[in-house]
Design an enzyme around this catalytic site. Sequence first.
Site, PDB file in Angstrom:
ATOM      1  CG  ASP A   5      -2.119  -0.920   1.059  1.00 19.27           C
ATOM      2  OD1 ASP A   5      -2.274  -1.490  -0.041  1.00 19.27           O
ATOM      3  OD2 ASP A   5      -2.901  -1.060   2.008  1.00 19.27           O
ATOM      4  CG  ASP A  11      -2.834   8.762   8.292  1.00 20.24           C
ATOM      5  OD1 ASP A  11      -1.718   9.180   7.960  1.00 20.24           O
ATOM      6  OD2 ASP A  11      -3.015   7.615   8.754  1.00 20.24           O
ATOM      7  NE  ARG A  14       7.201  16.555  28.009  1.00 18.21           N
ATOM      8  CZ  ARG A  14       8.431  17.027  28.212  1.00 18.21           C
ATOM      9  NH1 ARG A  14       8.687  18.301  27.983  1.00 18.21           N
ATOM     10  NH2 ARG A  14       9.393  16.231  28.633  1.00 18.21           N
ATOM     11  CG  ASP A  33       0.188  11.374  23.625  1.00 21.31           C
ATOM     12  OD1 ASP A  33       0.315  12.236  24.504  1.00 21.31           O
ATOM     13  OD2 ASP A  33       0.469  10.175  23.806  1.00 21.31           O
ATOM     14  CB  THR A  48      -8.203   0.042   7.788  1.00 19.57           C
ATOM     15  OG1 THR A  48      -7.747   0.463   6.501  1.00 19.57           O
ATOM     16  CG2 THR A  48      -9.687  -0.277   7.714  1.00 19.57           C
ATOM     17  CB  ALA A  49      -3.771   3.443   8.387  1.00 21.86           C
ATOM     18  CE1 TYR A  50      -1.225   6.382  15.799  1.00 22.43           C
ATOM     19  CE2 TYR A  50      -0.322   8.198  14.506  1.00 22.43           C
ATOM     20  CZ  TYR A  50      -0.480   7.557  15.720  1.00 22.43           C
ATOM     21  OH  TYR A  50       0.106   8.067  16.840  1.00 22.43           O
ATOM     22  CD  GLN A  64       4.535   6.917   1.624  1.00 23.20           C
ATOM     23  OE1 GLN A  64       4.365   7.727   0.713  1.00 23.20           O
ATOM     24  NE2 GLN A  64       4.302   5.637   1.463  1.00 23.20           N
TER      25      GLN A  64
END
Length: 301
Positions: free
Chosen positions: A80, A155, A165, A184, A195-197, A254
């Site tokens: 992907d 995203d 922090r 955070d 469906t990722a992070y 990326q």
Amino acid sequence: MTSKVIKNIGILLKPRNVSEFSTTIPNLTEWLIRRKKTVSFLSKEQQRVETIFGKVPKSVSFIEEDDLKTLDLIITLGGDGTIIGISRKCTKSSPPIFGVNMGNLGFITEFSKIDYFDELAKTLKGNFEIAKLQLYKVTVTKRDKEIYKGNFINDVVINKNNISRMFTLSVECDSELIFNVSGDGLIISSPIGSTAYSLAAGGPITHPDVNALLLTPICPHSLNHRPLVIPDTKEIEVKFPVKEKFLSLTLDGQEAFDIEKGCIVKISKVKNSYAKIVKNNDRTYFQTLKEKLTHGQRESR
């Protein structure tokens, strides 16, 4: 269904070498040449391709990234991330992308490295359908001056770039305050990126046909802050009411940009600009969910 015959083909490789490249790339290239197709690789990959082939066929050429738009088809060998990397640079006139996954099947990469030749043969004859992958843009301004602009498919993430922090940010939608959140960070995700992070941070799984953006706080300090889904026709603005240091903006994991004091981050849909992905009609989104996430499967007893 398109009827365009494919002649000029570019092959893009994932950055990291995989063992299968030593056989996959020569086999695929020779298969295409036998069908009287022209084959191109990126110039920046020339040394790696020459190492894989030993002796590169005379009919193979090396081109710059700007020349990809002149091709009839792009074949990606990777996952992907490989498709996402080139999709961020696509426009409405860019060629379709045929994604071959060199590992496990992804959410965007439609075809398996084991059995993609039959589908590729159909594609070369123009017998294929495409899925449009929407692009979204991020603009960073400071004192009303644009200092950064980029696109994303999955995203955009805002967080600390040196240490995890808590910090505070303010989110507006079409100039109306949505919420102030301390935690955070924040993930602004497309449906493809759900469906990722975003999913790992507690966001919802969202079907790719839904025209939406997902706002998912990362470890919010208050339990009252929940993920929010809004129409992707809206513009989102992220501001920082407290002067923070060491904040960063990451696109699709990326590309990164350091956010300075006084910056405003704007996120919106790129109009009339999308990547075209060749669809695998033997595979559905819900099948992929079950394969990748064992979503909705009953546990064996």
